[in-house]
Write a protein that holds these residues in place. Structure first.
Motif, PDB file in Angstrom:
ATOM      1  N   GLN A 148      23.052  11.838  -5.339  1.00 17.58           N
ATOM      2  CA  GLN A 148      21.739  11.637  -4.720  1.00 17.58           C
ATOM      3  C   GLN A 148      20.633  11.664  -5.760  1.00 17.58           C
ATOM      4  N   SER A 149      20.681  12.626  -6.679  1.00 18.73           N
ATOM      5  CA  SER A 149      19.685  12.726  -7.750  1.00 18.73           C
ATOM      6  C   SER A 149      20.299  13.444  -8.936  1.00 18.73           C
ATOM      7  N   LEU A 150      19.735  13.161 -10.091  1.00 17.06           N
ATOM      8  CA  LEU A 150      20.246  13.745 -11.331  1.00 17.06           C
ATOM      9  C   LEU A 150      19.078  13.869 -12.294  1.00 17.06           C
ATOM     10  N   ASN A 151      18.735  15.102 -12.663  1.00 13.87           N
ATOM     11  CA  ASN A 151      17.539  15.332 -13.473  1.00 13.87           C
ATOM     12  C   ASN A 151      17.774  16.388 -14.535  1.00 13.87           C
ATOM     13  N   PHE A 152      17.032  16.238 -15.631  1.00 16.68           N
ATOM     14  CA  PHE A 152      16.939  17.282 -16.631  1.00 16.68           C
ATOM     15  C   PHE A 152      15.657  18.067 -16.384  1.00 16.68           C
ATOM     16  N   VAL A 153      15.735  19.383 -16.456  1.00 16.80           N
ATOM     17  CA  VAL A 153      14.563  20.243 -16.311  1.00 16.80           C
ATOM     18  C   VAL A 153      14.621  21.332 -17.371  1.00 16.80           C
ATOM     19  N   VAL A 154      13.544  22.081 -17.489  1.00 14.37           N
ATOM     20  CA  VAL A 154      13.501  23.212 -18.412  1.00 14.37           C
ATOM     21  C   VAL A 154      14.027  24.451 -17.695  1.00 14.37           C
TER      22      VAL A 154
END
Length: 250
Positions: A148-154
């Motif tokens: 559904q979603s794929l993200n890089f975060v801190v």
């Protein structure tokens, strides 16, 4: 007998003339008081300083889902439960990952105002800092689920560490700016009246998100191509100081 040559009308106006003169005097005195400056030993100056840094997005967060539609809600729910159980089993024993299920939804499907079936959907969230571990897990999960979603975060740890360092930097800048203002204005010293520390940060990467770089669709096979971006964190200080002039009027 002495008679006055002053007209009676003039005498009648004397009380009013005294009242007008007194009122004018009060007005002038009030104006003088209003023009009195505040304490000449103290002056307030407001200013702001900030410090910023770009840091790596070191945490991968992925959301996957399974959705199905059946004539009976129970049948749809059973299929979703089976698929999620299979997905969770695939994640068992994998190191460097955190995962949980969420957003379980059941809703009817209508056709001409009649319920023609039931749709059930559930989401599985997977996160980790090890790119290889996350990629391998997603590759295995795509055989059952869709991304559904794929993200890089801190990560929280990296964000807290950066915030602490930036706070020190911005307070050093505050002291330098305050001393510069005091010295330039020939003040003997300054006192802090108010200071507020604010933190701003964005997890938006500098270039397209990970889901825009998938090697192929979510039908299964190779995992997505992952590449981290950077986030900017800004710490600012809004301050007001009072300048002390040791009795010298400025």
């Amino acid at each position: 007998m002495i008679t006055s040559s002053v007209p009676n009308s003039y005498l009648a106006l004397l009380p009013w003339r005294r009242l007008i003169a007194a009122t004018a005097g009060l007005c002038l005195a009030g104006s003088a008081l209003a023009m009195e400056p505040e304490d000449p030993q103290m002056r307030q100056v407001s200013f702001s300083v900030e410090s910023a840094a770009k840091i790596d997005q070191d945490l991968i967060e992925a959301s996957l889902y399974f959705e199905t539609q059946r004539l009976e809600a129970a049948d749809a729910a059973a299929e979703v439960n089976d698929k999620m159980a299979e997905a969770l089993k695939l994640l068992e024993g994998r190191k460097g990952l955190e995962y949980s299920t969420l957003a379980y939804q059941t809703y009817p499907v209508y056709e001409k105002s009649e319920i023609e079936g039931w749709r059930v959907r559930q989401v599985l969230q997977v996160s980790g800092q090890d790119k290889t571990a996350v990629t391998d897990a997603l590759s295995a999960l795509q055989k059952t689920l869709s991304i559904q979603s794929l993200n890089f975060v801190v990560s929280r740890g990296a964000r807290d560490e950066t915030n602490a360092q930036l706070t020190k930097d911005v307070l050093d800048k505050f002291k330098q700016r305050a001393q510069l203002i005091a010295t330039t204005m020939d003040a003997a010293s300054y006192e802090i009246t108010n200071i507020q520390i604010n933190t701003q940060g964005s997890n938006q990467p500098d270039y397209p998100r990970a889901e825009m770089m998938m090697a192929r669709d979510s039908s299964g096979g190779a995992g997505p191509a992952l590449e981290a971006g950077k986030s900017e964190i800004v710490v600012s200080a809004n301050a007001t100081i009072e300048l002390v002039f040791d009795g010298k009027r400025r």
